[in-house]
Write a protein that holds these residues in place. Structure first.
Motif, PDB file in Angstrom:
ATOM      1  N   UNK A 171      -3.832  10.527   4.497  1.00  0.00           N
ATOM      2  CA  UNK A 171      -3.025  11.594   3.677  1.00  0.00           C
ATOM      3  C   UNK A 171      -1.538  11.368   3.303  1.00  0.00           C
ATOM      4  N   UNK A 172      -0.919  10.284   4.351  1.00  0.00           N
ATOM      5  CA  UNK A 172       0.439  10.338   4.241  1.00  0.00           C
ATOM      6  C   UNK A 172       0.796   8.828   3.585  1.00  0.00           C
ATOM      7  N   UNK A 173       0.175   7.751   3.806  1.00  0.00           N
ATOM      8  CA  UNK A 173       0.359   6.379   3.074  1.00  0.00           C
ATOM      9  C   UNK A 173      -0.464   6.258   2.041  1.00  0.00           C
ATOM     10  N   UNK A 174      -1.705   6.449   2.046  1.00  0.00           N
ATOM     11  CA  UNK A 174      -2.566   5.990   0.931  1.00  0.00           C
ATOM     12  C   UNK A 174      -2.802   6.971  -0.035  1.00  0.00           C
ATOM     13  N   UNK A 175      -2.669   8.007  -0.045  1.00  0.00           N
ATOM     14  CA  UNK A 175      -3.089   9.135  -0.878  1.00  0.00           C
ATOM     15  C   UNK A 175      -2.029   9.062  -1.997  1.00  0.00           C
ATOM     16  N   UNK A 176      -1.156   9.309  -1.586  1.00  0.00           N
ATOM     17  CA  UNK A 176       0.158   9.368  -2.807  1.00  0.00           C
ATOM     18  C   UNK A 176       0.236   8.339  -3.803  1.00  0.00           C
ATOM     19  N   UNK A 177       0.336   6.811  -3.356  1.00  0.00           N
ATOM     20  CA  UNK A 177       0.284   5.886  -4.299  1.00  0.00           C
ATOM     21  C   UNK A 177      -1.075   5.731  -5.096  1.00  0.00           C
ATOM     22  N   UNK A 230       4.184   1.644 -12.930  1.00  0.00           N
ATOM     23  CA  UNK A 230       3.624   2.744 -11.911  1.00  0.00           C
ATOM     24  C   UNK A 230       2.697   2.237 -11.036  1.00  0.00           C
ATOM     25  N   UNK A 231       1.477   1.550 -11.760  1.00  0.00           N
ATOM     26  CA  UNK A 231       0.596   0.870 -10.867  1.00  0.00           C
ATOM     27  C   UNK A 231       0.805  -0.156 -10.101  1.00  0.00           C
ATOM     28  N   UNK A 232       1.630  -0.950 -10.696  1.00  0.00           N
ATOM     29  CA  UNK A 232       2.332  -1.978 -10.004  1.00  0.00           C
ATOM     30  C   UNK A 232       2.894  -1.538  -8.745  1.00  0.00           C
ATOM     31  N   UNK A 233       3.876  -0.722  -8.651  1.00  0.00           N
ATOM     32  CA  UNK A 233       4.665  -0.428  -7.672  1.00  0.00           C
ATOM     33  C   UNK A 233       3.805   0.287  -6.623  1.00  0.00           C
ATOM     34  N   UNK A 234       2.684   1.242  -7.051  1.00  0.00           N
ATOM     35  CA  UNK A 234       1.889   1.762  -6.268  1.00  0.00           C
ATOM     36  C   UNK A 234       0.974   0.926  -5.390  1.00  0.00           C
ATOM     37  N   UNK A 235       0.690  -0.195  -6.234  1.00  0.00           N
ATOM     38  CA  UNK A 235      -0.168  -1.224  -5.530  1.00  0.00           C
ATOM     39  C   UNK A 235       0.658  -1.913  -4.475  1.00  0.00           C
ATOM     40  N   UNK A 236       1.711  -2.183  -4.701  1.00  0.00           N
ATOM     41  CA  UNK A 236       2.612  -2.766  -3.342  1.00  0.00           C
ATOM     42  C   UNK A 236       2.781  -1.893  -2.369  1.00  0.00           C
ATOM     43  N   UNK A 237       3.014  -0.341  -2.632  1.00  0.00           N
ATOM     44  CA  UNK A 237       2.972   0.187  -1.354  1.00  0.00           C
ATOM     45  C   UNK A 237       1.712   0.438  -0.607  1.00  0.00           C
ATOM     46  N   UNK A 238       0.393  -0.045  -1.420  1.00  0.00           N
ATOM     47  CA  UNK A 238      -0.802   0.082  -0.614  1.00  0.00           C
ATOM     48  C   UNK A 238      -1.083  -1.265   0.299  1.00  0.00           C
ATOM     49  N   UNK A 239      -0.373  -2.207  -0.139  1.00  0.00           N
ATOM     50  CA  UNK A 239      -0.539  -3.545   0.775  1.00  0.00           C
ATOM     51  C   UNK A 239      -0.692  -3.320   2.094  1.00  0.00           C
ATOM     52  N   UNK A 240       0.330  -2.571   2.764  1.00  0.00           N
ATOM     53  CA  UNK A 240       0.308  -2.536   4.084  1.00  0.00           C
ATOM     54  C   UNK A 240      -0.777  -1.689   4.861  1.00  0.00           C
ATOM     55  N   UNK A 241      -1.148  -0.543   4.251  1.00  0.00           N
ATOM     56  CA  UNK A 241      -2.195   0.402   4.768  1.00  0.00           C
ATOM     57  C   UNK A 241      -3.497  -0.587   4.580  1.00  0.00           C
ATOM     58  N   UNK A 249      -9.677   8.877  -0.475  1.00  0.00           N
ATOM     59  CA  UNK A 249      -8.364   8.631  -1.025  1.00  0.00           C
ATOM     60  C   UNK A 249      -8.159   7.389  -1.526  1.00  0.00           C
ATOM     61  N   UNK A 250      -8.949   6.171  -0.975  1.00  0.00           N
ATOM     62  CA  UNK A 250      -8.916   4.888  -1.676  1.00  0.00           C
ATOM     63  C   UNK A 250      -9.513   4.846  -2.764  1.00  0.00           C
ATOM     64  N   UNK A 251     -10.497   5.907  -3.279  1.00  0.00           N
ATOM     65  CA  UNK A 251     -11.382   5.782  -4.281  1.00  0.00           C
ATOM     66  C   UNK A 251     -10.145   6.081  -5.518  1.00  0.00           C
ATOM     67  N   UNK A 252      -9.263   6.755  -5.243  1.00  0.00           N
ATOM     68  CA  UNK A 252      -8.157   7.126  -6.463  1.00  0.00           C
ATOM     69  C   UNK A 252      -7.583   6.021  -6.798  1.00  0.00           C
ATOM     70  N   UNK A 253      -7.461   4.881  -6.078  1.00  0.00           N
ATOM     71  CA  UNK A 253      -6.622   3.453  -6.404  1.00  0.00           C
ATOM     72  C   UNK A 253      -7.693   2.672  -6.997  1.00  0.00           C
ATOM     73  N   UNK A 282       0.855  -2.400  11.752  1.00  0.00           N
ATOM     74  CA  UNK A 282       1.706  -1.963  10.632  1.00  0.00           C
ATOM     75  C   UNK A 282       3.127  -1.820  10.851  1.00  0.00           C
ATOM     76  N   UNK A 283       3.608  -2.140  12.231  1.00  0.00           N
ATOM     77  CA  UNK A 283       5.015  -2.443  12.463  1.00  0.00           C
ATOM     78  C   UNK A 283       5.937  -1.043  12.082  1.00  0.00           C
TER      79      UNK A 283
END
Lengths: 242, 219
Positions: A135-141, A162-173, A202-206, B60-61
């Motif tokens: 809910x907090x890390x994956x869904x918003x991007x 927008x897609x590129x920035x969101x994809x970057x945010x998804x790398x860590x999770x 939530x992943x499905x949205x990406x 995840x640090x």
């Protein structure tokens, strides 16, 4: 309340019940499958909980949501009495009325008590962890990616950014999930649980962004396992028919 | 014994407050965010979220991390909800209905309140609140909070607490998200019941003691 038509019946899975024995005490899920309602319907099917579904559409999809002949929608007073946030989905179970799709999934899982829900307090903690991460890390991007495609902006410079920035945010999770799946097929307890429902939905949205899973083969294999489940397939067929 | 890894200048306040309310003994391992250090890899750097020992605990640090026996959990609200059920007594849900309510408020806090509240906090924290960009960001966040706050305001009519007629983990989860909006009083101006409830939450001895400890931490 509103009329309910029959939906495709895949095996034992029944997504839409015309009648039930004890409707007053039955769980009601409010929503349309073209919304986050998908996760609560899929969860209820996996959990084997009897429920009825009341179709509620988005007010924004109607020319006059408050017209006397308007279908039940997110601006209808009758729906706002169930969920004052005016969002989909919502749940009614006896005196309990709650919103928030992930909360509803977790509530249903605890109520059902079977293997798709937590069996111990430790498992409950783990399921909560993955649910909050979703809910907090994956869904918003992920939703930013989805909207870029839904609104036909994906090919524009702005949409691509927008897609590129969101994809970057998804790398860590994504990497965290990839690492976690090294020794197990599912997120919690070595078996399919409601945590998988919540995370997949939530992943499905990406997933609309091509190659978003390319660096994460275990995550992609898990995503495919989730979507191969008969209850997901039945939910998806019903969604596509809406 | 429960071990909490993190610092109080972070979302770790949620489980810290919960454990103080519950009166449960726990161990606190200070772990500072790497981004707050000039050189997190320096030999004399304090234990931080980039330290190999911490990354081994949470790849995840991020803080907080909780250890309870073999169980390791991340995500501050998941930890608070788990601890409430495991050790919190009446701070946790007591019935299936209360379970649903606690989950609803926690996820409403995460999905509808925390994001815009942080959009208010950061401009104040970084000294940009009075710039045109900061002002615009705060105005948009205040607008985004209108729907959830109206919903909470209506719910608090005739109620002192979110659920069960008593202070619970649901109050901690929501109050700790709303605290981020407090630097901008206009964001809460139209919601007297919320302001009263927030004052009740923040007057609790466990919250006051936690904030004293937090404020003693270096900026």
């Amino acid at each position: 309340m509103g009329a309910r038509g029959p939906l495709p019946n895949a095996g034992r899975t029944v997504l839409w019940r015309e009648t039930c024995i004890n409707e007053a005490s039955m769980i009601t899920l409010y929503g349309t499958l073209r919304s986050r309602t998908t996760r609560v319907v899929w969860a209820a099917e996996e959990l084997g909980l009897p429920y009825r579904r009341e179709k509620v559409v988005f007010a924004a999809s109607l020319p006059d949501p408050l017209a006397v002949d308007a279908p039940l929608n997110t601006a209808s007073p009758a729906f706002l009495a169930i969920n004052p946030m005016g969002q989909l989905p919502a749940l009614q179970d006896g005196d309990l009325c709650i919103g928030e799709s992930v909360a509803i999934c977790l509530y249903l899982a605890r109520k059902a008590g079977g293997p798709v829900g937590p069996q111990t307090l430790a498992e409950e903690g783990e399921i909560l962890q993955w649910a909050l991460l979703a809910a907090s890390v994956v869904e918003p991007p992920a939703v930013e990616i989805l909207y870029a495609f839904m609104q036909n902006r994906a090919e524009t410079d702005e949409g691509a950014a927008v897609i590129s920035a969101a994809t970057v945010k998804l790398q860590r999770p994504f990497q965290r999930i990839e690492d976690h799946l090294a020794g197990t097929d599912w997120l919690v307890g070595g078996r399919f649980t409601v945590a998988d429902v919540i995370m997949e939905e939530t992943l499905r949205y990406a997933a609309a962004a091509s190659g978003v899973f390319a660096a994460f083969p275990r995550l992609k294999a898990w995503f495919d396992r989730c979507q191969a489940r008969p209850a997901f397939q039945a939910m998806w067929a019903a969604r596509s028919a809406e | 014994m429960v071990i909490l890894h993190g610092v109080l200048r972070s979302r770790a306040t949620r489980p810290f407050w919960l454990l103080r309310e519950a009166g449960v003994a726990f161990r606190h391992v200070p772990v500072i965010q790497a981004y707050r250090l000039a050189d997190p890899a320096a030999a004399d750097a304090p234990h931080n979220t980039a330290s190999p020992a911490f990354v081994a605990l949470n790849p995840q640090a991020q803080i907080p991390v909780m250890q309870d026996g073999d169980l390791i959990l991340t995500e501050s609200m998941a930890i608070a909800l788990y601890l409430a059920r495991r050790y919190g007594g009446a701070l946790g849900p007591q019935t299936p209905d209360e379970d649903g309510e606690a989950l609803q408020w926690a996820f409403l806090a995460i999905s509808a309140v925390e994001g815009p509240a942080l959009d208010i906090l950061y401009p104040y924290q970084f000294g940009t609140a009075a710039t045109p960009e900061g002002t615009a960001k705060i105005a948009a966040a205040t607008q985004a909070l209108a729907r959830p706050l109206a919903r909470i305001e209506a719910h608090l009519q005739g109620r002192d607490w979110l659920m069960g007629g008593r202070f619970t983990v649901a109050d901690i989860c929501l109050a700790e998200c709303l605290r981020y909006a407090q630097p901008h009083p206009p964001a809460l101006a139209a919601y007297p019941a919320i302001r009263g409830w927030l004052a009740r939450c923040q007057a609790r001895p466990a919250f006051v003691a936690m904030m004293v400890e937090r404020n003693a931490e270096p900026l």
